[in-house]
Scaffold this motif. Sequence first.
Motif, mmCIF file in Angstrom:
data_model
loop_
_atom_site.group_PDB
_atom_site.id
_atom_site.type_symbol
_atom_site.label_atom_id
_atom_site.label_comp_id
_atom_site.label_asym_id
_atom_site.label_seq_id
_atom_site.Cartn_x
_atom_site.Cartn_y
_atom_site.Cartn_z
ATOM 1 N N PRO A 58 30.865 45.075 49.050
ATOM 2 C CA PRO A 58 31.952 46.052 48.989
ATOM 3 C C PRO A 58 31.441 47.475 48.936
ATOM 4 N N VAL A 139 33.178 38.804 47.109
ATOM 5 C CA VAL A 139 33.920 39.835 47.843
ATOM 6 C C VAL A 139 33.066 40.318 49.003
ATOM 7 N N THR A 141 34.403 42.700 51.640
ATOM 8 C CA THR A 141 34.702 44.100 51.950
ATOM 9 C C THR A 141 36.095 44.422 51.436
ATOM 10 N N ARG A 142 36.483 45.704 51.518
ATOM 11 C CA ARG A 142 37.801 46.145 51.057
ATOM 12 C C ARG A 142 38.425 47.098 52.068
ATOM 13 N N ARG A 143 39.742 47.076 52.087
ATOM 14 C CA ARG A 143 40.543 48.109 52.740
ATOM 15 C C ARG A 143 41.615 48.529 51.748
ATOM 16 N N TRP A 146 43.682 45.964 49.785
ATOM 17 C CA TRP A 146 43.345 44.596 50.182
ATOM 18 C C TRP A 146 41.864 44.328 49.976
ATOM 19 N N THR A 147 41.550 43.078 49.654
ATOM 20 C CA THR A 147 40.171 42.660 49.417
ATOM 21 C C THR A 147 39.891 41.405 50.221
ATOM 22 N N TRP A 160 42.038 37.490 53.245
ATOM 23 C CA TRP A 160 42.423 38.799 52.709
ATOM 24 C C TRP A 160 43.427 38.612 51.588
ATOM 25 N N GLU A 163 46.442 43.206 46.149
ATOM 26 C CA GLU A 163 46.130 43.509 44.751
ATOM 27 C C GLU A 163 46.946 42.630 43.812
ATOM 28 N N THR A 168 37.633 40.553 38.550
ATOM 29 C CA THR A 168 36.345 40.622 39.245
ATOM 30 C C THR A 168 35.197 40.519 38.241
#
Length: 305
Positions: A58, A139, A141-143, A146-147, A160, A163, A168
Amino acid sequence: MLFDRLTSRFGVGPLATAFGVPALVVLALLVNSALHHDRVARPAAPPPSSATAAPGTPTTAPPDDEPVPVAGPVPAGLPVIDYDPAPGGFPADPHPDDTTPLTEGLSPTRPIAAYDAPGGRPLALLAPTISGVELTVPVVTRRAGWTAVLLPSANRRIAWLPEGGWSTTVLRDQIVVERRPHRLTWYRHGEAVDSWPVALGMPGQLTPLGRTFVLGRTPPPQDVYGGVDIFALGAIPDDPDAVPTGLRGAHIGLHSWYDDSTLGRNVTNGCIRLTRSAQRKLLDEVPSGTPLVVVDELPAPPPTA
Protein backbone atom coordinates in the motif's frame (compact mmCIF):
# COMPACT_ATOMS: atom_id res chain seq x y z
CA MET A 1 0.60 -32.21 -0.65
CA LEU A 2 -2.96 -31.04 -0.60
CA PHE A 3 -4.93 -30.41 2.50
CA ASP A 4 -8.61 -30.80 3.09
CA ARG A 5 -10.72 -29.90 6.14
CA LEU A 6 -8.23 -29.60 8.99
CA THR A 7 -8.39 -28.91 12.70
CA SER A 8 -6.56 -25.83 13.76
CA ARG A 9 -4.60 -25.10 16.87
CA PHE A 10 -3.96 -21.69 15.39
CA GLY A 11 -7.34 -20.01 15.51
CA VAL A 12 -10.73 -20.88 16.86
CA GLY A 13 -11.74 -24.12 15.35
CA PRO A 14 -11.10 -26.91 12.91
CA LEU A 15 -8.72 -26.40 10.09
CA ALA A 16 -7.96 -29.77 8.54
CA THR A 17 -6.75 -33.36 8.58
CA ALA A 18 -4.64 -34.85 5.82
CA PHE A 19 -5.00 -38.35 4.54
CA GLY A 20 -2.11 -39.22 2.34
CA VAL A 21 1.40 -38.62 1.10
CA PRO A 22 1.55 -35.90 -1.63
CA ALA A 23 2.13 -32.19 -1.55
CA LEU A 24 -0.80 -29.69 -1.42
CA VAL A 25 -2.70 -28.30 1.55
CA VAL A 26 -6.44 -28.08 1.89
CA LEU A 27 -7.85 -25.89 4.55
CA ALA A 28 -11.42 -27.04 4.14
CA LEU A 29 -10.23 -28.84 7.18
CA LEU A 30 -9.09 -32.28 6.52
CA VAL A 31 -5.66 -32.83 5.14
CA ASN A 32 -5.73 -35.10 2.13
CA SER A 33 -2.65 -36.73 0.71
CA ALA A 34 -1.94 -38.94 -2.25
CA LEU A 35 1.11 -41.11 -2.66
CA HIS A 36 4.12 -39.30 -3.94
CA HIS A 37 7.28 -38.03 -2.35
CA ASP A 38 7.78 -34.62 -0.78
CA ARG A 39 11.16 -32.60 -0.77
CA VAL A 40 15.64 -26.81 1.85
CA ALA A 41 19.69 -23.06 2.97
CA ARG A 42 21.32 -19.89 2.49
CA PRO A 43 20.41 -16.32 3.36
CA ALA A 44 19.83 -14.09 0.37
CA ALA A 45 19.65 -10.39 -0.27
CA PRO A 46 16.25 -8.70 0.11
CA PRO A 47 14.08 -9.83 -2.80
CA PRO A 48 14.23 -7.37 -5.69
CA SER A 49 10.83 -6.41 -7.00
CA SER A 50 10.08 -8.16 -10.28
CA ALA A 51 7.42 -5.61 -11.18
CA THR A 52 8.29 -2.36 -12.89
CA ALA A 53 4.99 -0.56 -12.36
CA ALA A 54 3.09 -0.06 -9.11
CA PRO A 55 4.71 -1.64 -6.06
CA GLY A 56 2.85 -4.42 -4.33
CA THR A 57 2.52 -2.71 -0.98
CA PRO A 58 0.00 0.00 0.00
CA THR A 59 1.10 3.52 -0.79
CA THR A 60 0.10 6.87 0.68
CA ALA A 61 -3.54 7.80 0.99
CA PRO A 62 -5.19 9.19 -2.18
CA PRO A 63 -5.75 12.95 -2.49
CA ASP A 64 -8.66 14.31 -0.48
CA ASP A 65 -10.32 15.61 -3.63
CA GLU A 66 -10.31 12.21 -5.39
CA PRO A 67 -13.93 11.09 -5.82
CA VAL A 68 -14.87 7.97 -3.86
CA PRO A 69 -16.75 5.41 -5.97
CA VAL A 70 -19.98 4.51 -4.22
CA ALA A 71 -20.37 0.95 -2.94
CA GLY A 72 -23.47 -0.47 -4.55
CA PRO A 73 -26.14 -2.32 -2.58
CA VAL A 74 -25.28 -5.83 -1.46
CA PRO A 75 -27.83 -8.34 -2.75
CA ALA A 76 -29.15 -11.05 -0.48
CA GLY A 77 -27.73 -14.52 -0.88
CA LEU A 78 -24.15 -13.64 -1.82
CA PRO A 79 -21.83 -16.64 -1.35
CA VAL A 80 -19.37 -16.51 1.55
CA ILE A 81 -15.75 -17.17 0.57
CA ASP A 82 -14.64 -20.27 2.42
CA TYR A 83 -12.24 -23.15 1.87
CA ASP A 84 -13.85 -24.14 -1.43
CA PRO A 85 -12.69 -22.29 -4.57
CA ALA A 86 -13.73 -18.63 -4.50
CA PRO A 87 -16.49 -17.48 -6.88
CA GLY A 88 -15.38 -16.34 -10.34
CA GLY A 89 -15.43 -12.79 -11.68
CA PHE A 90 -12.82 -11.22 -9.41
CA PRO A 91 -10.04 -9.29 -11.17
CA ALA A 92 -6.53 -10.63 -11.73
CA ASP A 93 -3.75 -9.51 -9.44
CA PRO A 94 -2.10 -6.78 -11.54
CA HIS A 95 1.39 -7.71 -10.28
CA PRO A 96 1.28 -11.38 -9.27
CA ASP A 97 5.07 -11.83 -9.37
CA ASP A 98 5.92 -8.62 -7.49
CA THR A 99 8.20 -9.49 -4.60
CA THR A 100 7.90 -6.09 -2.95
CA PRO A 101 6.84 -6.97 0.61
CA LEU A 102 3.17 -6.49 1.44
CA THR A 103 3.30 -4.87 4.87
CA GLU A 104 -0.33 -4.53 5.92
CA GLY A 105 -2.97 -7.15 6.65
CA LEU A 106 -6.74 -6.73 6.78
CA SER A 107 -9.04 -8.74 9.05
CA PRO A 108 -12.85 -8.60 8.63
CA THR A 109 -14.69 -7.87 11.87
CA ARG A 110 -18.04 -8.85 10.30
CA PRO A 111 -19.08 -10.28 6.93
CA ILE A 112 -18.16 -7.67 4.32
CA ALA A 113 -18.91 -7.50 0.61
CA ALA A 114 -16.02 -8.10 -1.80
CA TYR A 115 -16.32 -6.21 -5.11
CA ASP A 116 -14.78 -6.71 -8.53
CA ALA A 117 -13.74 -3.02 -8.71
CA PRO A 118 -14.14 0.19 -6.70
CA GLY A 119 -17.84 0.96 -7.06
CA GLY A 120 -18.26 -2.27 -9.04
CA ARG A 121 -20.26 -5.44 -8.43
CA PRO A 122 -20.31 -7.25 -5.08
CA LEU A 123 -19.55 -10.90 -5.87
CA ALA A 124 -19.11 -12.56 -2.47
CA LEU A 125 -18.72 -11.98 1.26
CA LEU A 126 -15.49 -12.14 3.26
CA ALA A 127 -16.18 -13.40 6.78
CA PRO A 128 -14.03 -12.96 9.91
CA THR A 129 -13.12 -16.67 9.79
CA ILE A 130 -12.69 -19.46 7.25
CA SER A 131 -13.43 -22.89 8.69
CA GLY A 132 -13.11 -21.43 12.17
CA VAL A 133 -9.70 -19.85 11.52
CA GLU A 134 -9.39 -16.08 11.86
CA LEU A 135 -8.83 -14.52 8.43
CA THR A 136 -6.10 -11.98 7.66
CA VAL A 137 -5.50 -11.07 4.01
CA PRO A 138 -2.61 -8.95 2.71
CA VAL A 139 -3.44 -5.49 1.38
CA VAL A 140 -2.26 -4.99 -2.21
CA THR A 141 -3.13 -1.36 -2.92
CA ARG A 142 -5.64 1.42 -2.17
CA ARG A 143 -7.81 3.91 -3.98
CA ALA A 144 -10.07 6.59 -2.52
CA GLY A 145 -12.36 4.81 -0.10
CA TRP A 146 -11.40 1.31 -1.32
CA THR A 147 -8.80 -1.30 -0.42
CA ALA A 148 -7.63 -4.21 -2.60
CA VAL A 149 -6.60 -7.47 -0.94
CA LEU A 150 -5.36 -10.87 -2.07
CA LEU A 151 -8.31 -13.21 -2.39
CA PRO A 152 -8.33 -16.45 -0.38
CA SER A 153 -9.15 -19.78 -2.04
CA ALA A 154 -8.08 -18.41 -5.43
CA ASN A 155 -4.86 -17.94 -7.40
CA ARG A 156 -3.61 -14.52 -8.51
CA ARG A 157 -6.93 -12.76 -7.81
CA ILE A 158 -7.79 -9.68 -5.76
CA ALA A 159 -10.96 -8.26 -4.25
CA TRP A 160 -11.91 -4.64 -3.57
CA LEU A 161 -13.40 -3.74 -0.19
CA PRO A 162 -15.13 -0.49 0.80
CA GLU A 163 -14.39 1.19 4.11
CA GLY A 164 -15.78 -0.28 7.29
CA GLY A 165 -16.14 -3.70 8.84
CA TRP A 166 -12.45 -4.53 9.06
CA SER A 167 -9.28 -3.76 10.99
CA THR A 168 -5.64 -3.73 9.90
CA THR A 169 -2.40 -5.12 11.27
CA VAL A 170 1.28 -4.79 10.38
CA LEU A 171 2.81 -7.67 8.41
CA ARG A 172 6.51 -7.90 9.19
CA ASP A 173 7.33 -11.17 7.42
CA GLN A 174 7.41 -12.45 3.84
CA ILE A 175 8.18 -15.84 2.29
CA VAL A 176 9.61 -16.09 -1.23
CA VAL A 177 9.75 -19.45 -3.01
CA GLU A 178 11.89 -19.86 -6.15
CA ARG A 179 10.94 -22.78 -8.36
CA ARG A 180 14.11 -23.17 -10.43
CA PRO A 181 16.64 -23.27 -7.58
CA HIS A 182 14.10 -24.99 -5.28
CA ARG A 183 14.68 -22.44 -2.55
CA LEU A 184 12.51 -20.81 0.13
CA THR A 185 13.71 -17.60 1.77
CA TRP A 186 12.12 -16.03 4.83
CA TYR A 187 12.33 -12.23 5.13
CA ARG A 188 11.54 -9.90 8.00
CA HIS A 189 11.10 -6.19 7.31
CA GLY A 190 12.61 -6.79 3.87
CA GLU A 191 15.80 -8.43 5.18
CA ALA A 192 16.61 -12.11 4.62
CA VAL A 193 16.53 -14.12 7.86
CA ASP A 194 17.09 -17.64 6.57
CA SER A 195 16.79 -19.82 3.48
CA TRP A 196 16.21 -23.54 2.90
CA PRO A 197 15.94 -26.01 0.00
CA VAL A 198 12.41 -27.19 -0.84
CA ALA A 199 10.62 -29.82 -2.88
CA LEU A 200 7.90 -28.54 -5.21
CA GLY A 201 5.13 -29.69 -7.51
CA MET A 202 5.70 -32.29 -10.19
CA PRO A 203 5.01 -31.66 -13.92
CA GLY A 204 1.28 -31.19 -14.45
CA GLN A 205 0.86 -30.21 -10.79
CA LEU A 206 3.43 -27.42 -10.51
CA THR A 207 3.41 -25.22 -7.44
CA PRO A 208 1.31 -22.20 -8.55
CA LEU A 209 3.18 -19.01 -9.36
CA GLY A 210 2.16 -15.67 -7.87
CA ARG A 211 1.32 -13.97 -4.60
CA THR A 212 -0.67 -15.72 -1.90
CA PHE A 213 -0.51 -15.87 1.91
CA VAL A 214 -0.56 -18.10 4.97
CA LEU A 215 -4.21 -18.90 5.62
CA GLY A 216 -3.74 -20.90 8.82
CA ARG A 217 -2.11 -23.92 10.40
CA THR A 218 -3.20 -27.44 11.28
CA PRO A 219 -1.74 -30.38 13.18
CA PRO A 220 -0.17 -33.11 11.04
CA PRO A 221 -2.72 -35.84 10.25
CA GLN A 222 -0.14 -38.55 9.61
CA ASP A 223 3.41 -39.50 10.52
CA VAL A 224 4.62 -38.69 6.98
CA TYR A 225 4.59 -35.00 7.91
CA GLY A 226 7.31 -35.58 10.47
CA GLY A 227 5.13 -34.66 13.46
CA VAL A 228 5.21 -30.94 12.58
CA ASP A 229 2.20 -28.65 12.02
CA ILE A 230 1.25 -27.66 8.47
CA PHE A 231 0.59 -24.22 6.96
CA ALA A 232 -2.38 -24.08 4.60
CA LEU A 233 -1.98 -21.31 2.00
CA GLY A 234 -4.58 -19.19 0.23
CA ALA A 235 -3.59 -20.79 -3.09
CA ILE A 236 -5.27 -23.80 -4.70
CA PRO A 237 -4.07 -26.09 -7.53
CA ASP A 238 -3.99 -24.34 -10.91
CA ASP A 239 -5.50 -27.45 -12.49
CA PRO A 240 -7.75 -29.12 -9.90
CA ASP A 241 -8.53 -31.98 -12.28
CA ALA A 242 -4.83 -32.94 -12.45
CA VAL A 243 -4.56 -33.86 -8.78
CA PRO A 244 -5.60 -37.25 -7.40
CA THR A 245 -9.33 -37.62 -6.74
CA GLY A 246 -8.78 -37.74 -3.00
CA LEU A 247 -7.12 -34.30 -3.08
CA ARG A 248 -9.82 -32.45 -5.01
CA GLY A 249 -10.82 -29.28 -3.19
CA ALA A 250 -7.51 -29.02 -1.36
CA HIS A 251 -5.31 -25.98 -0.84
CA ILE A 252 -1.59 -25.72 -1.46
CA GLY A 253 0.34 -26.38 1.72
CA LEU A 254 3.72 -25.55 3.24
CA HIS A 255 4.91 -28.47 5.35
CA SER A 256 7.72 -30.81 6.31
CA TRP A 257 8.10 -34.50 5.47
CA TYR A 258 9.44 -37.62 7.14
CA ASP A 259 12.22 -37.93 4.52
CA ASP A 260 14.40 -35.04 3.28
CA SER A 261 15.88 -36.98 0.37
CA THR A 262 13.50 -35.42 -2.19
CA LEU A 263 14.42 -31.81 -1.38
CA GLY A 264 15.45 -29.96 -4.52
CA ARG A 265 13.13 -32.01 -6.74
CA ASN A 266 9.66 -31.66 -8.31
CA VAL A 267 7.78 -34.51 -6.65
CA THR A 268 4.75 -33.11 -4.78
CA ASN A 269 1.14 -32.51 -5.80
CA GLY A 270 1.86 -28.78 -5.70
CA CYS A 271 2.76 -28.27 -2.05
CA ILE A 272 6.02 -26.83 -0.74
CA ARG A 273 8.09 -29.24 1.41
CA LEU A 274 10.98 -28.25 3.60
CA THR A 275 12.92 -29.68 6.53
CA ARG A 276 11.28 -30.23 9.89
CA SER A 277 13.60 -27.75 11.62
CA ALA A 278 12.82 -25.07 9.02
CA GLN A 279 9.07 -25.67 9.30
CA ARG A 280 9.23 -25.45 13.10
CA LYS A 281 11.09 -22.14 12.81
CA LEU A 282 8.46 -20.69 10.49
CA LEU A 283 5.64 -21.95 12.70
CA ASP A 284 7.24 -20.21 15.68
CA GLU A 285 7.79 -16.91 13.88
CA VAL A 286 5.33 -16.47 11.01
CA PRO A 287 1.67 -15.56 11.71
CA SER A 288 -1.47 -16.04 9.67
CA GLY A 289 -1.76 -13.46 6.89
CA THR A 290 1.97 -13.51 6.07
CA PRO A 291 2.43 -13.02 2.31
CA LEU A 292 4.09 -15.75 0.26
CA VAL A 293 5.09 -15.32 -3.37
CA VAL A 294 6.19 -18.07 -5.76
CA VAL A 295 8.45 -17.01 -8.65
CA ASP A 296 10.59 -18.96 -11.10
CA GLU A 297 13.76 -17.24 -9.88
CA LEU A 298 14.79 -13.94 -8.32
CA PRO A 299 17.03 -11.70 -10.43
CA ALA A 300 20.71 -11.95 -9.58
CA PRO A 301 21.96 -9.09 -7.41
CA PRO A 302 24.11 -6.51 -9.22
CA PRO A 303 27.85 -7.08 -8.93
CA THR A 304 29.59 -5.14 -6.18
CA ALA A 305 32.25 -2.62 -7.13
